[in-house]
Every structure is written in structure tokens, then in C-alpha cells.
Design an enzyme around this catalytic site. Structure first.
Site, PDB file in Angstrom:
ATOM      1  N   ASP A  15       5.288  23.044  -1.420  1.00 37.27           N
ATOM      2  CA  ASP A  15       5.894  23.031  -0.081  1.00 37.27           C
ATOM      3  C   ASP A  15       5.870  24.401   0.596  1.00 37.27           C
ATOM      4  OD1 ASP A  15       7.724  24.300  -1.686  1.00 37.27           O
ATOM      5  OD2 ASP A  15       9.472  23.191  -0.952  1.00 37.27           O
ATOM      6  N   GLU A  16       4.938  25.265   0.164  1.00 33.27           N
ATOM      7  CA  GLU A  16       4.918  26.604   0.745  1.00 33.27           C
ATOM      8  C   GLU A  16       3.518  27.208   0.642  1.00 33.27           C
ATOM      9  OE1 GLU A  16       8.068  30.307   0.748  1.00 33.27           O
ATOM     10  OE2 GLU A  16       7.952  28.988  -0.994  1.00 33.27           O
TER      11      GLU A  16
END
Length: 398
Positions: A94-95
Site C-alpha cells: 500500500d505504499e
């Protein structure tokens, strides 16, 4: 991404929209993987036990995580980022870091690129993200955490010293609780104090890490954004599973090790990697975690051989508590073009494994598997921080 797993669940199920949601690894497990902002408003946090979370938020809705859903969404979001620059480094599911230096002439400014990416993600998936814009990765990561959810924070070069002066050292990525305690012994609590502290003293106590800590305190980071195709070769292929329940029976442990060994072997074969060292990781019910490894005389990516090595390691252990998590990993890797072994028996094993892989690639994981695994419960799958959208670290964990 903001509360990524929980936000994906809310978007895929409108009945959850606007409600306090907590994602857990398995129906029988009680630890929260992540939670929605509605839940966080009540004090619910990642890593909290379900009973504790329910006490803080009686109306909390628990959802068993669907990792295929999250990895699919992540891959689509990464594809959006690559529309603006080829220099995308996936940091976790998620990054990601983006170097947009070469894209400014096309899109105008880093801020405009950030707005465009945020808009596309919101329109396509209904999800929000927080973006940090800064001269380097360390500061961009810091900035991305400053405004959540749906934030956009810019740290200009001329503001770096001002931002770092009173910033708590634990706000920096790479300074965890233990390092925070070590630095506190020197009276260092802020980044400003860390940057001014004698680098010789830091180097004396922390080695080469001490010099890096000094530059971190100053907001200096010269590490480049490294896209997937330029990343170093992986040094290990592994998989771990948090079990649906704590187990003590040897037969149950062996079944989990066989499943893990097949998953590791299959990925290693797919990416033409063999390993000489097998590592077994065990986590007890009280979260005590330890690993033990054993080196073989030759290299292998055969699932059965990996399993047998893991069992040998298991036989040397005296398990004193119920087991919560198991992991199997091969290291000391050799990357090469696949070729059939010279000896007949080894060639048969390779051909059988290849045939199984072909069937499972077409019909899904474990469509063909070892007889002892048929009909057995699989452990809960947790996405590793080392997850990548492609290559050997891309694990379909559901």
C-alpha cells in the site's frame, strides 16, 4: 494508501461504507490487521485483540481479509503511478516511492502529478491516499504520514531544517522503538538533536548505522528510487502463515510445513531459483519468535526436499508452547536458467513438479497437491512487507 485493506472492503461491500470495520487475518484469529478510520475514531488500532477492540467499539464489524483483492487493487494503483513516471519503487502493498524529476516537463509540477494520481485512484477505486512531496525518499515518507486521510504535504528544500528541528525521532522511517530507547540514553529525542549530535559518537556506538542516523537527523537521504526491473536479485524465497488456531500436534505442524514448502518450491521453480539453505521460523502463542536454519549439500527448489529439510530442523527443536505461526524459507540462492537434472530419479522429480505447477497455474493453487493436504484447512495468509507486484516476491496469499 489510507487504511488500505479496510477501505477496499468498504468499497467492495457498500453495506460497510461509513461504518467501523476491522480486518482480521482469519475467522478464528483475533488480531486486527487494519481498521477503518471510523473504527480508529473509537481508539481501535492495528495489532489490537478483537475483544479489546470490541470493548472500545461495540458496533465494530469484523471482516476476514481477502489478500487477492488487495494485491489486485495494489497492482492497478501501481499501474496508474507508472503512467506518470517509470521510476516507481514499490515499498509495500500500500505504499510506493516515485521519482518524478524527469516528468515535470510533461505534467508541470510534482504537486500537479500528486493531484492527478489522487484523482485517478479516487475515481477508479473510490479510495483515498496521502501523498508526501519532498527532495528525497526519507522526507517524502515523512510528509506522506503528516496528513491522513486524503492528505498532500510538501516539504520544500528550504524548509527541511525547520521541519526536522522539533520532529520526534520516531517519526522517521527506520527508527523503531529499540533505536528510540538507545538514542534516548544520549538525550536525543528530536531530529534536530540527532543531527547536531557528534557523528563520531554515533559511529562508535552504532557502527555504520551511526553515520546514517546523523544524516537522517539532518533530513539527508541519497538513496535512489529503484524500480522493480533494476532491483537487486532476491536473497531468499520464503513464506509464512499465521495459523487459524494455535496448534501443538506434530501431525498438524507437518501438514502446515508441507503446504509452506510447496508454496516456496513453486515460486522458486517459477523464477528459476534454487537454494542451499532452508530456514524454519516458529512463533509461539505468546508471540515469541525464533528461526533455525540448516544447509544442504546441494541446491534445490523441489518442494519435497525443502519439506524434509524443514522437518529435520523441527526434530531438533523442543517446542514448549502452542505454535501460532510457521515459516519456511530458502536462502543461499543460485539464479540460473532451468535445465533438467542429469540423473534419472532427479529428472523424474523435476518433471513431476513441473507438471503440478502447470496444472496449478491453470486451475488455481493446490488444484493438484500432495495427498496429505487434500481437504485440509490452510493457514491464514498475511501479506509480507516484502510483497511486490511481480517477480518472486509476488505471493498470491489467499
Amino acid at each position: 494508501m489510507n487504511a488500505f485493506f479496510a477501505s477496499v472492503e468498504q468499497q467492495s461491500n457498500p453495506a460497510l461504507s461509513g461504518k467501523p470495520v476491522a480486518v482480521i487475518g482469519a475467522a478464528k484469529r483475533t488480531i486486527i490487521t487494519t481498521c477503518s478510520y471510523e473504527a480508529r475514531a473509537f481508539g481501535v488500532k492495528t495489532g489490537m485483540n478483537s475483544w479489546e477492540a470490541r470493548k472500545k467499539c461495540p458496533q465494530l464489524i469484523f471482516v476476514v481479509g481477502n489478500n487477492r483483492k488487495y494485491s489486485y487493487t495494489s497492482k492497478q494503483i501501481i499501474a496508474i503511478m507508472r503512467e506518470y513516471t517509470p521510476l516507481v519503487e514499490v515499498f509495500s502493498i500500500d505504499e510506493a516511492f516515485l521519482d518524478v524529476t524527469g516528468s515535470l516537463s510533461l505534467f508541470g509540477s510534482a504537486e500537479k502529478i500528486a493531484h492527478l494520481i489522487k484523482q485517478q485512484i479516487r475515481e477508479r477505486f473510490g479510495l483515498t491516499c496521502s501523498v508526501g512531496i519532498a527532495p528525497n525518499k526519507l522526507l517524502a515518507k515523512l510528509a506522506s504520514d503528516m496528513q491522513k486521510p486524503d492528505g498532500l504535504t510538501i516539504i520544500e528544500p528550504e524548509r527541511v531544517a525547520q521541519v526536522m528541528e522539533r520532529l520526534p525521532i520516531q517519526a522517521l522511517c527506520g527508527i523503531g522503538a529499540k533505536m528510540q530507547q538507545h538514542l534516548a540514553k544520549f538525550g536525543i529525542k528530536t531530529c534536530g538533536e540527532l543531527g547536531r549530535f557528534p557523528v563520531e559518537t554515533l559511529r562508535k556506538h552504532f557502527g555504520v548505522t551511526g553515520e546514517r542516523l546523523h544524516f537522517m537527523g539532518l533530513g539527508v537521504d541519497d538513496s535512489p528510487v529503484v524500480p522493480e526491473d533494476e532491483a537487486e536479485e532476491v536473497k531468499s524465497v520464503g513464506h509464512s502463515t499465521t495459523l487459524d488456531r494455535d496448534i501443538t500436534e506434530r501431525s498438524e505442524i507437518l501438514l502446515q510445513l508441507l503446504q509452506l514448502s510447496e508454496m516456496v518450491g513453486r515460486r522458486a521453480r517459477k523464477y528459476q531459483v534454487t537454494g542451499r539453505t532452508v530456514t524454519l521460523t516458529v512463533r509461539y502463542a505468546d508471540f515469541t519468535t525464533f528461526s533455525k536454519q540448516q544447509s544442504r549439500g546441494d541446491y534445490t527448489n523441489n518442494s519435497e526436499e525443502i519439506y524434509r529439510a524443514a522437518v529435520k530442523i523441527l526434530d531438533t527443536l523442543d517446542l514448549t508452547q502452542p505454535v501460532r505461526l510457521l515459516g519456511v524459507k530458502i536462502t543461499n540462492l543460485r539464479h540460473h536458467t532451468e535445465q533438467l537434472p542429469l540423473f534419472t530419479e532427479e529428472r523424474k522429480k523435476a518433471l513431476v513438479a513441473s507438471a503440478m505447477d502447470d496444472v496449478n497455474n491453470k486451475f488455481g493453487d493446490f488444484a493438484v497437491t500432495f495427498g496429505s493436504l487434500v481437504g485440509k484447512e490452510k493457514g491464514a495468509k498475511v501479506i509480507s512487507p516484502a510483497w511486490r507486484p511481480e517477480g518472486v516476491r509476488n505471493v498470491d496469499a489467499d
